[in-house]
Design an enzyme around this catalytic site. Structure first.
Site, PDB file in Angstrom:
ATOM      1  N   ASP A  12      -1.080  33.721   5.933  1.00 21.23           N
ATOM      2  CA  ASP A  12      -2.445  33.661   5.623  1.00 21.23           C
ATOM      3  C   ASP A  12      -2.816  33.368   3.870  1.00 21.23           C
ATOM      4  O   ASP A  12      -2.529  34.534   3.205  1.00 21.23           O
ATOM      5  CB  ASP A  12      -3.055  35.077   5.876  1.00 21.23           C
ATOM      6  CG  ASP A  12      -4.552  35.313   5.734  1.00 21.23           C
ATOM      7  OD1 ASP A  12      -5.152  34.133   5.272  1.00 21.23           O
ATOM      8  OD2 ASP A  12      -5.016  36.226   5.273  1.00 21.23           O
ATOM      9  N   ILE A  13      -2.868  32.328   3.557  1.00 24.24           N
ATOM     10  CA  ILE A  13      -2.999  31.890   2.201  1.00 24.24           C
ATOM     11  C   ILE A  13      -4.185  31.997   1.781  1.00 24.24           C
ATOM     12  O   ILE A  13      -5.333  30.930   2.073  1.00 24.24           O
ATOM     13  CB  ILE A  13      -2.373  30.736   2.105  1.00 24.24           C
ATOM     14  CG1 ILE A  13      -0.734  30.550   2.475  1.00 24.24           C
ATOM     15  CG2 ILE A  13      -2.357  30.140   0.482  1.00 24.24           C
ATOM     16  CD1 ILE A  13      -0.280  29.103   2.526  1.00 24.24           C
ATOM     17  N   GLY A  14      -4.612  33.026   1.022  1.00 25.95           N
ATOM     18  CA  GLY A  14      -6.038  33.278   0.307  1.00 25.95           C
ATOM     19  C   GLY A  14      -6.214  32.723  -0.819  1.00 25.95           C
ATOM     20  O   GLY A  14      -5.283  31.935  -1.282  1.00 25.95           O
ATOM     21  N   ARG A  17      -3.792  35.849  -2.974  1.00 26.49           N
ATOM     22  CA  ARG A  17      -2.487  36.258  -2.464  1.00 26.49           C
ATOM     23  C   ARG A  17      -2.200  35.506  -1.323  1.00 26.49           C
ATOM     24  O   ARG A  17      -3.020  34.998  -0.311  1.00 26.49           O
ATOM     25  CB  ARG A  17      -2.212  37.720  -2.995  1.00 26.49           C
ATOM     26  CG  ARG A  17      -3.282  38.453  -1.999  1.00 26.49           C
ATOM     27  CD  ARG A  17      -3.046  40.079  -2.172  1.00 26.49           C
ATOM     28  NE  ARG A  17      -3.807  40.634  -1.229  1.00 26.49           N
ATOM     29  CZ  ARG A  17      -3.793  41.649  -0.817  1.00 26.49           C
ATOM     30  NH1 ARG A  17      -2.601  42.601  -1.266  1.00 26.49           N
ATOM     31  NH2 ARG A  17      -4.673  42.447  -0.203  1.00 26.49           N
ATOM     32  N   VAL A  18      -0.910  35.767  -0.629  1.00 24.98           N
ATOM     33  CA  VAL A  18      -0.541  35.204   0.541  1.00 24.98           C
ATOM     34  C   VAL A  18       0.032  36.512   1.149  1.00 24.98           C
ATOM     35  O   VAL A  18       0.859  37.251   0.867  1.00 24.98           O
ATOM     36  CB  VAL A  18       0.668  34.408   0.401  1.00 24.98           C
ATOM     37  CG1 VAL A  18       1.133  33.696   1.829  1.00 24.98           C
ATOM     38  CG2 VAL A  18       0.564  32.887  -0.704  1.00 24.98           C
ATOM     39  N   LEU A  99     -10.938  28.726   7.315  1.00 26.15           N
ATOM     40  CA  LEU A  99      -9.988  28.861   8.278  1.00 26.15           C
ATOM     41  C   LEU A  99      -9.840  30.534   8.619  1.00 26.15           C
ATOM     42  O   LEU A  99      -9.661  31.026   9.862  1.00 26.15           O
ATOM     43  CB  LEU A  99      -8.751  28.496   8.254  1.00 26.15           C
ATOM     44  CG  LEU A  99      -7.641  28.158   9.271  1.00 26.15           C
ATOM     45  CD1 LEU A  99      -8.337  27.734  10.347  1.00 26.15           C
ATOM     46  CD2 LEU A  99      -6.397  27.393   8.860  1.00 26.15           C
ATOM     47  N   ASP A 100      -9.842  31.032   7.522  1.00 18.00           N
ATOM     48  CA  ASP A 100      -9.794  32.555   7.365  1.00 18.00           C
ATOM     49  C   ASP A 100     -10.906  33.333   8.393  1.00 18.00           C
ATOM     50  O   ASP A 100     -10.869  34.236   9.129  1.00 18.00           O
ATOM     51  CB  ASP A 100      -9.487  33.438   6.310  1.00 18.00           C
ATOM     52  CG  ASP A 100     -10.674  32.915   4.891  1.00 18.00           C
ATOM     53  OD1 ASP A 100     -11.415  32.024   5.197  1.00 18.00           O
ATOM     54  OD2 ASP A 100     -10.534  33.672   3.970  1.00 18.00           O
ATOM     55  N   ASP A 120     -15.196  40.410   5.796  1.00 17.26           N
ATOM     56  CA  ASP A 120     -13.827  40.131   5.234  1.00 17.26           C
ATOM     57  C   ASP A 120     -13.989  40.579   3.663  1.00 17.26           C
ATOM     58  O   ASP A 120     -14.805  39.733   2.970  1.00 17.26           O
ATOM     59  CB  ASP A 120     -13.414  38.926   5.396  1.00 17.26           C
ATOM     60  CG  ASP A 120     -11.716  38.508   4.862  1.00 17.26           C
ATOM     61  OD1 ASP A 120     -11.395  39.669   3.903  1.00 17.26           O
ATOM     62  OD2 ASP A 120     -11.154  37.769   5.461  1.00 17.26           O
ATOM     63  N   THR A 123     -11.258  38.129  -1.820  1.00 17.34           N
ATOM     64  CA  THR A 123     -11.802  37.274  -2.939  1.00 17.34           C
ATOM     65  C   THR A 123     -13.260  37.072  -3.154  1.00 17.34           C
ATOM     66  O   THR A 123     -14.042  37.322  -3.988  1.00 17.34           O
ATOM     67  CB  THR A 123     -10.798  36.204  -3.319  1.00 17.34           C
ATOM     68  OG1 THR A 123      -9.480  36.435  -3.223  1.00 17.34           O
ATOM     69  CG2 THR A 123     -11.054  35.458  -4.698  1.00 17.34           C
TER      70      THR A 123
END
Ligand SMILES: Nc1ncnc2c1ncn2[C@@H]1O[C@H](COP(=O)(O)OP(=O)(O)OP(=O)(O)O)[C@@H](O)[C@H]1O
Ligand SMILES: CC(C)(CO)[C@@H](O)C(=O)NCCC(=O)O
Ligand SMILES: [K+]
Length: 244
Positions: A12-14, A17-18, A99-100, A120, A123
């Site tokens: 899960d690449i935000g 951070r990942v 996508l998140d 959520d 960030t």
């Protein structure tokens, strides 16, 4: 001899951070923060394949994919245009939806058969509303807690902040404390408003929350909200069960 259950590496690449998780068709096992390329290589050794969900920098994603390719591991880059029937996106152009957010909705559906909202606190802060049939009704995007504080510090002459820690008291008695409690109350406000929005629409509903900054808000969640830190990975698991 027991058969080995295939495990997939989910990333899960935000924007900050990942996060990673090892996921089978039934459960999310090991989860954590991806530190570097060596770490990725270690995780690849035990994975059957990799599923990547990104809302972050494409250059960074390309670097990770190079590492995955060099280890000959199968991988798939997920996108909102991939059809998984459980959630129908409200946007005219579904590809624009993060996508998140979509994965968080898919994950929440596993835990709820009622209408729900999923927040959520990352960030950015996002909130998405879904009806009982899995129709996404729409949502909210606003700055995350850290971003609120940083932008105050950056865009004012006299508002100072303490970037090392968070004051979590309800009201502040100096500038730094006032900023921290102010930003936290903003985040708490969106949770309360999500609850109110759902209450006005539905007699019975669920509220979910996830994201890296949840811990700062935890003591004050509205009653009944469910904190599921791995909800995005449950969304990805849904995908694995349908595709793999
Ligand atoms: N080890 C850590 N590294 C970075 N951020 C952390 C860490 N632990 C907690 N956080 C908090 O998590 C927040 C980011 O949350 P999260 O990881 O859910 O977001 P993200 O996935 O990077 O971004 P987004 O999903 O909003 O694009 C940061 O604002 C930070 O305060
Ligand atoms: C809003 C964020 C940054 C939250 O991580 C992400 O979902 C994103 O980049 N979304 C694209 C814009 C949208 O969802 O409409
Ligand atoms: K973000």
């Amino acid at each position: 001899m027991s058969e080995r259950i295939p495990e997939y590496l989910c990333l899960d690449i935000g924007n900050s951070r990942v996060k990673y998780a090892m996921v089978t068709k039934r459960e999310v096992t090991d989860t954590g923060i991806l530190t570097d390329q060596n770490h990725l290589q270690q995780l690849l050794v035990k994975s059957e394949g990799v599923y990547i969900a990104s809302v972050g920098q494409t250059e960074y994603v390309a670097e990770l994919i190079k590492v995955i390719q060099s280890s000959n591991c199968r991988y798939e880059l997920l996108s909102t245009s991939t059809q998984v029937q459980a959630i129908a996106v409200a946007y005219n152009n579904p590809a624009k939806l993060g996508l998140d957010r979509w994965l968080a909705m898919l994950g929440a559906r596993r835990f709820s058969s009622r209408p729900f909202a999923v927040l959520d606190i990352g960030t950015a802060i996002t909130c998405d509303f879904v009806d009982v049939g899995g129709q996404h009704l729409g949502g909210w995007i606003c700055p995350g807690i850290q971003l609120m504080r940083q932008s105050l510090a950056k865009n004012t002459a006299r508002v100072t902040t303490n970037q090392q820690q968070w004051y979590v008291g309800d009201i502040g008695k100096d500038t730094e404390e006032c900023v921290d409690s102010g930003c936290l109350v903003m985040a708490k406000g969106i949770i309360d408003r999500a609850d109110l929005w759902m209450k006005n629409q539905f007699s019975d509903y669920d509220l979910f929350i996830c994201g890296g900054d949840c811990d700062l808000l935890l003591p004050e969640f509205v009653s009944g909200i469910r904190h599921i830190p791995d909800i995005i990975f449950y969304g990805m698991m849904q995908f694995i069960s349908e595709k793999a």
